[in-house]
Write an enzyme that holds these catalytic residues in place. Structure first.
Site, mmCIF file in Angstrom:
data_model
loop_
_atom_site.group_PDB
_atom_site.id
_atom_site.type_symbol
_atom_site.label_atom_id
_atom_site.label_comp_id
_atom_site.label_asym_id
_atom_site.label_seq_id
_atom_site.Cartn_x
_atom_site.Cartn_y
_atom_site.Cartn_z
ATOM 1 N N HIS A 207 -0.903 2.405 -5.568
ATOM 2 C CA HIS A 207 -0.494 0.682 -5.791
ATOM 3 C C HIS A 207 -0.970 0.623 -7.333
ATOM 4 O O HIS A 207 -0.982 -0.910 -7.697
ATOM 5 C CB HIS A 207 -2.147 0.404 -4.551
ATOM 6 C CG HIS A 207 -2.701 0.996 -5.602
ATOM 7 N ND1 HIS A 207 -3.614 2.592 -4.821
ATOM 8 C CD2 HIS A 207 -4.445 0.427 -6.478
ATOM 9 C CE1 HIS A 207 -4.391 2.747 -5.855
ATOM 10 N NE2 HIS A 207 -4.999 1.975 -6.197
HETATM 11 C C1 UD1 Z 1 -7.803 -2.445 -7.991
HETATM 12 C C2 UD1 Z 1 -8.759 -1.958 -8.832
HETATM 13 C C3 UD1 Z 1 -8.053 0.340 -8.806
HETATM 14 C C4 UD1 Z 1 -8.221 -0.284 -7.321
HETATM 15 C C5 UD1 Z 1 -8.071 -0.788 -6.587
HETATM 16 C C6 UD1 Z 1 -7.896 -0.668 -4.503
HETATM 17 C C7 UD1 Z 1 -8.376 -3.224 -10.859
HETATM 18 C C8 UD1 Z 1 -8.066 -2.896 -12.791
HETATM 19 N N1 UD1 Z 1 -7.881 -2.450 -10.883
HETATM 20 O O1 UD1 Z 1 -6.555 -2.387 -8.722
HETATM 21 O O2 UD1 Z 1 -8.747 0.141 -9.873
HETATM 22 O O3 UD1 Z 1 -7.710 1.118 -7.260
HETATM 23 O O4 UD1 Z 1 -7.975 -2.034 -7.055
HETATM 24 O O5 UD1 Z 1 -7.328 -0.963 -4.490
HETATM 25 O O6 UD1 Z 1 -9.205 -3.558 -10.808
HETATM 26 N N2 UD1 Z 1 -4.099 -8.985 -3.905
HETATM 27 C C9 UD1 Z 1 -3.847 -8.968 -3.015
HETATM 28 N N3 UD1 Z 1 -4.362 -9.558 -1.909
HETATM 29 C C10 UD1 Z 1 -5.517 -8.894 -1.770
HETATM 30 C C11 UD1 Z 1 -6.108 -8.135 -3.245
HETATM 31 C C12 UD1 Z 1 -5.191 -7.982 -3.643
HETATM 32 O O7 UD1 Z 1 -2.828 -10.238 -2.658
HETATM 33 O O8 UD1 Z 1 -6.223 -8.556 -0.471
HETATM 34 C C13 UD1 Z 1 -2.481 -8.900 -4.921
HETATM 35 C C14 UD1 Z 1 -2.722 -9.937 -5.765
HETATM 36 O O9 UD1 Z 1 -1.843 -10.943 -5.890
HETATM 37 C C15 UD1 Z 1 -3.085 -9.634 -7.144
HETATM 38 C C16 UD1 Z 1 -2.802 -7.795 -7.175
HETATM 39 O O10 UD1 Z 1 -2.545 -7.838 -5.357
HETATM 40 O O11 UD1 Z 1 -3.036 -9.820 -8.074
HETATM 41 C C17 UD1 Z 1 -3.758 -6.901 -7.509
HETATM 42 O O12 UD1 Z 1 -4.759 -6.553 -6.866
HETATM 43 P P1 UD1 Z 1 -6.551 -6.567 -7.943
HETATM 44 O O13 UD1 Z 1 -6.977 -6.712 -7.434
HETATM 45 O O14 UD1 Z 1 -5.779 -7.123 -9.409
HETATM 46 O O15 UD1 Z 1 -5.781 -4.895 -9.224
HETATM 47 P P2 UD1 Z 1 -5.614 -3.350 -7.915
HETATM 48 O O16 UD1 Z 1 -3.314 -2.873 -7.785
HETATM 49 O O17 UD1 Z 1 -6.230 -4.124 -6.335
HETATM 50 N N1 UDP Z 2 -7.393 2.586 2.374
HETATM 51 C C1 UDP Z 2 -7.635 2.821 3.647
HETATM 52 N N2 UDP Z 2 -6.343 1.802 3.279
HETATM 53 C C2 UDP Z 2 -5.101 2.354 2.773
HETATM 54 C C3 UDP Z 2 -5.255 2.923 2.036
HETATM 55 C C4 UDP Z 2 -6.253 3.370 1.744
HETATM 56 O O1 UDP Z 2 -8.051 2.015 4.147
HETATM 57 O O2 UDP Z 2 -4.378 1.429 3.874
HETATM 58 C C5 UDP Z 2 -9.027 3.715 1.529
HETATM 59 C C6 UDP Z 2 -8.779 4.778 1.816
HETATM 60 O O3 UDP Z 2 -9.520 5.865 1.900
HETATM 61 C C7 UDP Z 2 -8.838 5.053 0.162
HETATM 62 C C8 UDP Z 2 -9.858 3.958 -0.390
HETATM 63 O O4 UDP Z 2 -9.436 3.181 0.335
HETATM 64 O O5 UDP Z 2 -9.548 6.237 -0.534
HETATM 65 C C9 UDP Z 2 -9.134 3.893 -1.897
HETATM 66 O O6 UDP Z 2 -8.468 2.731 -1.810
HETATM 67 P P1 UDP Z 2 -7.382 3.117 -3.329
HETATM 68 O O7 UDP Z 2 -5.723 4.009 -2.991
HETATM 69 O O8 UDP Z 2 -6.627 0.902 -3.419
HETATM 70 O O9 UDP Z 2 -8.033 2.783 -4.524
HETATM 71 P P2 UDP Z 2 -8.419 4.153 -5.836
HETATM 72 O O10 UDP Z 2 -8.923 5.248 -4.251
HETATM 73 O O11 UDP Z 2 -7.303 4.410 -6.279
HETATM 74 O O12 UDP Z 2 -9.317 3.107 -6.415
#
Ligand code: UD1
Ligand code: UDP
Length: 364
Positions: A207
């Site tokens: 991601h």
């Molecule tokens: C964020 C964190 C990252 C973490 C990740 C966990 C930052 C900079 N990054 O990244 O450190 O690893 O969360 O998963 O904060 N979206 C949806 N539905 C949701 C959530 C997100 O559609 O429930 C879409 C939105 O279009 C959004 C995009 O995903 O713009 C990215 O989401 P965002 O929260 O900005 O960053 P993550 O990649 O989730």
């Molecule tokens: N995870 C989950 N469902 C998914 C993918 C990840 O429950 O489909 C859990 C998993 O335990 C992981 C945690 O979410 O350690 C953190 O998620 P993510 O990889 O999004 O964030 P990061 O740890 O890279 O910040």
């Protein structure tokens, strides 16, 4: 003591689950959800499954550029912090929710406790690195998950405020990883078909902006998955859904199973039973390590150096041949090596805050 905890993204819900439970045994906690993650399978499901208290506030802020998200969150959080006047603000990890809460709190002179402090990738193109550095330098109490985090903070002159408590992700893994059996896990594909978990499979999560915003990188990762000897289960983060679906269709990939994001209990179950793990997630790398599963991390920087031993976790560029080669290399698992603590970091986190309970700089 009154503590405001701010969460917003999936990994923070998991950490808050174990820490909030401990905190609420003797203190009052106000839980603020910024809204950064909002789909049911990215947020609500975690609160239900992990029995996290319902947030007292949800700011409903998500999406946009980094500055838009961070700025809007700061404005919303400042208002709530002025209203609630907590003794401490408790923050986890490295998301935009973390940074905005830290900036809002420090300007109001509210002490900040940062959990998972000191983690460094030394890559300023990694958006989370900026969040981590800024948050650590304005926090009052810096609680590291591992010794490498402590070492990094020593190098940055933060020694006096830094303490090693262990990793709440390890607490969560020890508390929840026996809750579900793999036979109970059902997957929903991105085409909304319900399927069973294959007998033998690899587990992929991907991601990061670094991999998902460059189509060639994602394509190479998918090609590697197509070359493996068992199905690959990939719960797709919503940021990547359209691109992943389009690539799979265009390239007619058969081995790669794209699913909706799974809940935490399913995810750790999938880790435990997978052949091997391919990921760019900080959490998944550690869970693979906790479960003794071989992991290949598709990033050009190390996030958790403690896992990079005896072939257990190896970096790979997003290149098909390299990913496959790294996956085929052996690992040696030494169960007595546990650098992420003893599974009781939540208790240590609460104790650290309690010992400094009289630090209160807020202007009342
Ligand atoms: C964020 C964190 C990252 C973490 C990740 C966990 C930052 C900079 N990054 O990244 O450190 O690893 O969360 O998963 O904060 N979206 C949806 N539905 C949701 C959530 C997100 O559609 O429930 C879409 C939105 O279009 C959004 C995009 O995903 O713009 C990215 O989401 P965002 O929260 O900005 O960053 P993550 O990649 O989730
Ligand atoms: N995870 C989950 N469902 C998914 C993918 C990840 O429950 O489909 C859990 C998993 O335990 C992981 C945690 O979410 O350690 C953190 O998620 P993510 O990889 O999004 O964030 P990061 O740890 O890279 O910040």
């Amino acid at each position: 003591m009154k503590v405001v905890t701010v969460v917003g993204a999936r990994p923070q819900f998991i950490k808050a689950a174990v820490v909030s439970r401990q905190l609420r045994k003797s203190h009052s906690e106000i839980l603020i959800h910024t809204g950064q993650h909002y789909d049911y399978n990215m947020s609500g499901q975690f609160f239900e499954e992990l029995d996290i208290p319902k947030p007292d506030y949800n700011l409903g802020i998500s999406g946009g550029t980094h500055a838009q998200m961070t700025g809007k969150m700061m404005i919303g959080l400042e208002e709530l912090l002025i209203k609630e006047r907590p003794d401490w603000v408790l923050l986890f990890g490295d998301t935009n929710s973390t940074l905005s809460a830290a900036l809002s709190a420090v300007k109001l002179h509210i002490p900040i406790c940062h959990v998972e402090a000191g983690t460094r990738t030394h890559s300023m193109t990694n958006p989370e690195e900026i969040n981590r550095i800024c948050t650590d330098h304005i926090s009052t109490l810096l609680l590291a998950s591992t010794q490498s985090g402590m070492d990094e903070m020593h190098k940055e002159g933060l020694k006096g405020r830094a303490f090693l408590v262990g990793d709440p992700m390890y607490d969560a893994f020890t508390q929840y990883s026996m809750k579900k059996d793999i036979s109970e896990v059902e997957l929903t594909t991105l085409e909304q078909k319900r399927i069973k978990v294959p007998e033998s499979y690899y587990y992929l999560t991907c991601h990061r902006e670094e991999n998902t915003s460059v189509e060639d990188n994602l394509l190479e990762i998918f090609k590697a998955m197509e070359g493996l000897d068992a199905k690959v289960i990939y719960p797709v983060h919503p940021r990547n859904k359209q691109r992943a679906l389009a690539l799979k269709e265009r390239e007619k990939f058969q081995n790669l199973v794209l699913t909706e994001p799974v809940g935490y209990l399913d995810s750790i179950c999938l880790v435990k039973h997978a052949k091997k793990i391919v990921t760019d997630s900080g959490g998944l790398q550690r869970e693979a390590f906790f479960a003794g599963k071989k992991c290949v991390t598709v990033l050009d920087f190390v996030v958790w150096p403690e896992t990079m031993v005896a072939g257990r976790n190896t970096l790979s560029a997003p290149k098909k041949e390299e990913i496959m080669k790294k996956l085929s290399e052996p690992q040696v698992v030494d169960r007595s090596y546990q650098p992420f603590g003893d599974g009781y970091s939540a208790q240590k986190i609460v104790k650290q805050i309690e010992e400094r309970r009289y630090i209160n700089l807020i202007r009342k």
